[in-house]
Design a protein around this motif. Structure first.
Motif, mmCIF file in Angstrom:
data_model
loop_
_atom_site.group_PDB
_atom_site.id
_atom_site.type_symbol
_atom_site.label_atom_id
_atom_site.label_comp_id
_atom_site.label_asym_id
_atom_site.label_seq_id
_atom_site.Cartn_x
_atom_site.Cartn_y
_atom_site.Cartn_z
ATOM 1 N N ARG A 138 0.831 -1.195 0.000
ATOM 2 C CA ARG A 138 0.000 0.000 0.000
ATOM 3 C C ARG A 138 0.872 1.254 0.000
ATOM 4 O O ARG A 138 0.543 2.259 -0.657
ATOM 5 C CB ARG A 138 -0.933 0.029 1.224
ATOM 6 N N TRP A 139 1.971 1.204 0.732
ATOM 7 C CA TRP A 139 2.858 2.364 0.786
ATOM 8 C C TRP A 139 3.465 2.642 -0.590
ATOM 9 O O TRP A 139 3.530 3.808 -1.028
ATOM 10 C CB TRP A 139 3.972 2.149 1.806
ATOM 11 N N VAL A 140 3.938 1.611 -1.294
ATOM 12 C CA VAL A 140 4.554 1.799 -2.613
ATOM 13 C C VAL A 140 3.536 2.363 -3.604
ATOM 14 O O VAL A 140 3.858 3.270 -4.389
ATOM 15 C CB VAL A 140 5.150 0.469 -3.133
ATOM 16 N N ILE A 141 2.315 1.843 -3.592
ATOM 17 C CA ILE A 141 1.272 2.362 -4.481
ATOM 18 C C ILE A 141 1.008 3.842 -4.198
ATOM 19 O O ILE A 141 0.894 4.667 -5.115
ATOM 20 C CB ILE A 141 -0.024 1.540 -4.335
ATOM 21 N N ASP A 142 0.944 4.195 -2.917
ATOM 22 C CA ASP A 142 0.742 5.595 -2.538
ATOM 23 C C ASP A 142 1.922 6.448 -2.977
ATOM 24 O O ASP A 142 1.760 7.585 -3.432
ATOM 25 C CB ASP A 142 0.542 5.693 -1.027
ATOM 26 N N GLN A 184 3.246 10.767 1.931
ATOM 27 C CA GLN A 184 2.635 11.766 2.810
ATOM 28 C C GLN A 184 3.276 13.147 2.682
ATOM 29 O O GLN A 184 2.590 14.163 2.580
ATOM 30 C CB GLN A 184 2.728 11.279 4.258
ATOM 31 N N ALA A 185 4.596 13.203 2.657
ATOM 32 C CA ALA A 185 5.280 14.497 2.712
ATOM 33 C C ALA A 185 5.349 15.208 1.370
ATOM 34 O O ALA A 185 5.479 16.438 1.328
ATOM 35 C CB ALA A 185 6.690 14.311 3.271
ATOM 36 N N PRO A 222 3.330 18.179 -7.691
ATOM 37 C CA PRO A 222 2.787 17.421 -8.830
ATOM 38 C C PRO A 222 3.799 16.512 -9.511
ATOM 39 O O PRO A 222 3.419 15.477 -10.066
ATOM 40 C CB PRO A 222 2.311 18.532 -9.786
ATOM 41 N N GLN A 223 5.093 16.872 -9.493
ATOM 42 C CA GLN A 223 6.082 16.047 -10.192
ATOM 43 C C GLN A 223 6.236 14.655 -9.576
ATOM 44 O O GLN A 223 6.799 13.761 -10.201
ATOM 45 C CB GLN A 223 7.448 16.745 -10.233
ATOM 46 N N TYR A 224 5.744 14.482 -8.343
ATOM 47 C CA TYR A 224 5.812 13.164 -7.708
ATOM 48 C C TYR A 224 4.506 12.376 -7.863
ATOM 49 O O TYR A 224 4.417 11.244 -7.413
ATOM 50 C CB TYR A 224 6.166 13.309 -6.228
ATOM 51 N N HIS A 225 3.515 12.969 -8.526
ATOM 52 C CA HIS A 225 2.276 12.245 -8.841
ATOM 53 C C HIS A 225 2.488 11.565 -10.192
ATOM 54 O O HIS A 225 1.896 11.959 -11.200
ATOM 55 C CB HIS A 225 1.096 13.207 -8.898
ATOM 56 N N LYS A 226 3.314 10.545 -10.214
ATOM 57 C CA LYS A 226 3.784 9.989 -11.486
ATOM 58 C C LYS A 226 2.778 9.069 -12.152
ATOM 59 O O LYS A 226 2.682 9.005 -13.373
ATOM 60 C CB LYS A 226 5.114 9.256 -11.257
ATOM 61 N N VAL A 227 2.041 8.327 -11.358
ATOM 62 C CA VAL A 227 1.123 7.321 -11.898
ATOM 63 C C VAL A 227 -0.313 7.740 -11.587
ATOM 64 O O VAL A 227 -0.613 8.161 -10.454
ATOM 65 C CB VAL A 227 1.422 5.930 -11.302
ATOM 66 N N LYS A 277 -9.536 1.627 -13.076
ATOM 67 C CA LYS A 277 -8.876 0.676 -12.192
ATOM 68 C C LYS A 277 -7.519 0.181 -12.723
ATOM 69 O O LYS A 277 -6.979 -0.803 -12.230
ATOM 70 C CB LYS A 277 -9.777 -0.536 -11.911
ATOM 71 N N ARG A 278 -6.974 0.873 -13.724
ATOM 72 C CA ARG A 278 -5.635 0.541 -14.218
ATOM 73 C C ARG A 278 -4.707 1.725 -13.977
ATOM 74 O O ARG A 278 -5.131 2.890 -14.001
ATOM 75 C CB ARG A 278 -5.646 0.185 -15.710
ATOM 76 N N TYR A 279 -3.439 1.409 -13.753
ATOM 77 C CA TYR A 279 -2.437 2.415 -13.418
ATOM 78 C C TYR A 279 -1.620 2.755 -14.662
ATOM 79 O O TYR A 279 -1.066 1.857 -15.320
ATOM 80 C CB TYR A 279 -1.519 1.902 -12.308
ATOM 81 N N PHE A 280 -1.525 4.060 -14.985
ATOM 82 C CA PHE A 280 -0.810 4.526 -16.162
ATOM 83 C C PHE A 280 0.038 5.743 -15.814
ATOM 84 O O PHE A 280 -0.215 6.442 -14.838
ATOM 85 C CB PHE A 280 -1.782 4.937 -17.277
ATOM 86 N N VAL A 281 1.058 6.000 -16.659
ATOM 87 C CA VAL A 281 1.775 7.273 -16.657
ATOM 88 C C VAL A 281 1.304 8.049 -17.868
ATOM 89 O O VAL A 281 1.398 7.563 -19.004
ATOM 90 C CB VAL A 281 3.302 7.073 -16.721
#
Length: 810
Positions: free
Chosen positions: A430-434, A441-442, A447-452, A457-461
């Protein structure tokens, strides 16, 4: 004509023999199995793996387009040689397959063509494989794949590159559940564990071993005279005449050194001693420009060089058949490393390999004996696969999201099929997905860290800038930032680390790639040089210059000391006077005792201890012991370490007895006291730089430029401080701390040493003078002290001469 007949004829034409282990591998492949081929260097394991899919293609008349076999090599420098060998096999048996290369050196036009017209066999690296998985058409590219072969698996296991490859293989298996995976490995102690890491948790493999005894001769150049007080480095170049004599007897030689700096010094020394050899000898290490290295390898292959002075850059590779001799300068530091290097001679099935060791100090002769006996008894080092490298997992998930995307539940099953993540907990997942979706959290406000992003229900860049930066920084290889070394008039010599260049001034002369060069200009991470004919020169120092004895070899060295009186090896006879003096002034260590020596010198009181744990363990253990002793009395220590033991120097004599030392070496509260006495927080901060780069928190490579090491460290330190203050549950911080304990302090080995000490008899000797075992530790410490008009070497020689005179009188 079927495949078996064609292969039989091809072998016969070349005078080769089909070995039992090769036939076993081919049969296992025909049965649809996966496995690990474990065989000594030069025994024919590449053909054991390659001819399985080749034979099946011939018998099934499979000349269809599309990628059939993926060959993964740890070094892209090996790709050209491997391509020649694999192509020779398919051409010999009449299989119309294209065998191509795709690495970081492959031209962009070739890479584009390969994605349109895919070859049947592709040679690549873990990094390039990961990059291929980052494209949206990755599933189509690998749609016809049925076999993956991993060469030199023992070089990848135990590293984050190995973890990266495990994850890539899991992705390919998810697409092709019947995928056959074969690994090739030599000189490895934990074969079963290595196979599980290779094949994953859901595949039961077969181990194919070559049980023929590989003959390896391990000999030494014995100095004509040996002083009774050895110290690191003083013997090597004094043996130059014997080294030259050995080179003159052979048509071609690989002369291995343990460091690039040492290689530069030996190349310079040999060319000065034999100017007529210029052009007939060469230097080869990882910092030299690749084009120059390829030229050297070609000359070596065709027997055009008398000698190549090299480092681990030539540990691996295919058949350099002209090489009939290998020399090793200094201790090999490990049994597997010695056998790997010896195997570069006699690099053919059934041939005898030989290596001639050149000691740089007398005790290295004992290390040669220890390595010889360990090899004879098949006591080879294990390489433990890494667990829960969340930085690598984060990078991989972004890579897959960048390509085909993924669905969370199926991806988690895929990840946990890897040996590296078999114990992955729900909290960690869960931590890695977040982390990959909002930066944790920090960093969620950036925005540059909102990569995925998540869609249906699918994860993309989706961000093209994030995609560009990620692809440019895929991989887990980290090192001090390097700067390109170029001639003022044009042409590249290679790369040298930024930390070395930062200590130079314009006009300084240094030795690089076997040439004396003068620094003329520094511009845009490039240093420009011109030839220098004379002047005081500096030798570059690269990271990793101080290797530690492996635990396997350290244990064997202690056994040799304990049994030296019963051994007849010529090296033991050569150092007999040293061992005899050690016994007369103190005791000779053996596995049943922990020897300590308390000696008063003009610098103060020295407590020498000899656990034989290797330099890496002793760096932690010495500080650990000093901390515990200082809790009993107010006292300050200076510390020096080597592979055999360590010295604690204090102004006043420490109050020690067998009972107090037994308590100080106790394993109870080991981790608590270790964390208390060592600034692990600062070590973790430094280590975090590499973790941050792999996880994508910072980028080293940018379009048209790159960050310097100082910039990377500043960026990672800033992020480290932010996370430590505002994100206490950040698992990358936990990983940084864990890696410091596991890698830099080797806590597992330290624990074993303390457990062994608890079973040993503790003996405290109080000799009047420095003993042969204590002297190199004293010399090590003296090197770090400021000496006004007396050079370090002169002081050490003076002290050794003084002790020799005392020894002669007694």
């Amino acid at each position: 004509m079927n495949a078996a007949t064609k292969i039989k004829h091809w072998f016969k034409e070349n005078g080769w023999t089909q070995f039992r282990f090769q036939r076993e591998a081919w049969q296992a492949y025909f049965e649809g199995r996966s496995g690990l081929i474990h065989s000594p260097t030069g025994s024919g394991k590449s053909l054991a793996a390659w001819l399985g899919p080749v034979s099946k293609a011939i018998d099934s008349n499979d000349n269809f387009p599309g990628l059939q076999v993926l060959w993964v090599t740890p070094l892209r420098a090996l790709a050209n040689d491997m391509q020649k060998n694999l192509k020779a096999a398919v051409e010999a048996v009449g299989l119309n397959w294209r065998v191509e290369i795709r690495t970081g050196d492959t031209a962009s036009s070739t890479r584009t063509r390969q994605r349109i017209k895919t070859p049947q066999a592709l040679i690549t690296t873990p990094e390039s494989l990961s990059l291929l998985l980052s494209y949206a058409d990755a599933h189509k590219f690998f749609s016809t794949l049925h076999t993956v072969i991993i060469d030199e698996w023992h070089e990848l296991i135990g590293s984050k590159r190995g973890v990266q490859l495990e994850l890539c293989l899991a992705r390919l298996r998810a697409w092709h559940p019947q995928l056959q995976t074969w690994g090739l490995s030599a000189t490895l102690g934990n074969i079963d564990e290595a196979m599980v890491a290779l094949l994953g948790n859901n595949t039961k493999g077969i181990l194919v071993e070559d049980n023929r005894q590989k003959n390896t001769r391990i000999n030494s150049i014995l100095p004509q005279s040996i002083g009774k007080f050895p110290w690191a480095g003083h013997l090597g170049l004094t043996l130059l005449p014997q080294v030259i004599a050995a080179l003159e007897k052979s048509n071609s030689t690989l002369l291995f050194t343990n460091t690039r700096s040492q290689a530069e010094l030996w190349f310079e020394t040999l060319t000065l001693a034999h100017p007529d050899w210029i052009g007939n000898i060469a230097i080869h290490h990882g910092s030299i420009d690749r084009k120059l290295r390829v030229k050297i390898e070609e000359k070596l292959r065709f027997g055009e060089l008398r000698c190549v002075i090299c480092t681990s850059s030539l540990d691996l590779g295919v058949d350099f058949s002209p090489v009939d001799q290998v020399l090793q300068i200094g201790s090999p530091k490990g049994v597997a490393r010695l056998l790997q290097r010896a195997g570069r001679s006699g690099h053919r099935p059934g041939a005898t390999s030989s290596i001639l060791c050149v000691p740089t100090h007398a005790f290295e002769l004992i290390e040669v004996v220890a390595a010889r006996h360990a090899a004879k008894n098949n006591k080879i080092e294990s390489r433990r696969p890494l667990q829960l490298s969340l930085d690598v997992l984060s990078q991989h998930l972004i890579t897959i999201a960048l390509g085909t995307g993924f669905e969370e539940a199926s991806m988690r099953r895929e990840i946990q099929s890897c040996h590296a993540f078999k114990d992955l907990k729900d909290r960690q997942w869960r931590w890695v997905i977040d982390f990959i979706t909002r930066g944790g959290q920090a960093l969620q406000g950036y925005p540059q860290y909102h990569k995925v992003v998540i869609e249906d229900k699918r994860y993309f860049v989706k961000d093209t800038r994030i995609a560009l930066h990620h692809r440019m920084n895929i991989g887990t290889i980290t090192s001090d930032s390097s700067m390109r070394v170029c001639w003022m008039r044009g042409g590249t010599l290679g790369h040298v680390e930024e930390s070395f260049i930062s200590r130079l001034d314009i006009g300084d002369i240094f030795l690089f790639a076997g040439r004396l060069v003068k620094l003329k200009q520094i511009k845009d991470m490039t240093i420009y040089v011109q030839k220098a004919s004379q002047g005081k020169r500096i030798v570059p120092r690269w990271q990793g210059g101080r290797m530690s004895l492996t635990s396997q070899l350290a244990d064997s060295v202690l056994n040799v000391f304990g049994n030296s009186c019963e051994m007849n090896d010529p090296e033991i006879k050569a150092v007999a006077s040293i061992i005899k003096l050690q016994k007369r002034w103190s005791q000779v260590p053996d596995p049943s005792i922990l020897l300590l020596e308390s000696v008063k010198t003009r610098e103060g009181h020295s407590l020498f201890s000899y656990p034989f744990g290797g330099r890496l363990v002793h760096e932690g253990l010495s500080t650990f012991l000093a901390y515990r002793l200082s809790r009993k009395q107010p006292i300050t220590f200076k510390v020096s370490v080597n592979d055999y033991g360590f010295e604690l120097l204090s102004r006043n004599a420490p109050e020690v007895s067998e009972d107090s030392l037994r308590e100080a070496f106790s394993i109870e509260n080991m981790l608590t006291d270790l964390l208390a006495c060592i600034n692990t927080s600062e070590l973790a901060r430094r280590n975090f730089r590499d973790i941050a780069r792999i996880a994508g928190l910072i980028h080293q490579n940018y379009p048209g430029s790159g960050k310097t090491t100082r910039q990377l460290q500043a960026s990672s330190s800033l992020i480290y401080d932010v996370l430590k203050e505002h994100d206490h549950g950040n698992l990358l911080l936990d990983q940084a701390q864990r890696e410091v304990l596991e890698n830099q302090l080797d806590v597992r080995r330290l624990k074993k040493i303390l457990e062994h000490i608890s079973q040993q008899i503790i003996i405290i000797e109080r000799p009047q003078k420095l003993t042969p075992l204590a002297f190199p530790l004293w010399a090590e410490r003296s090197q770090s002290q400021i000496i006004s008009s007396e050079t370090w070497k002169a002081r050490v020689v003076k002290m050794a001469t003084s002790l020799e005179k005392v020894a002669e009188k007694i």
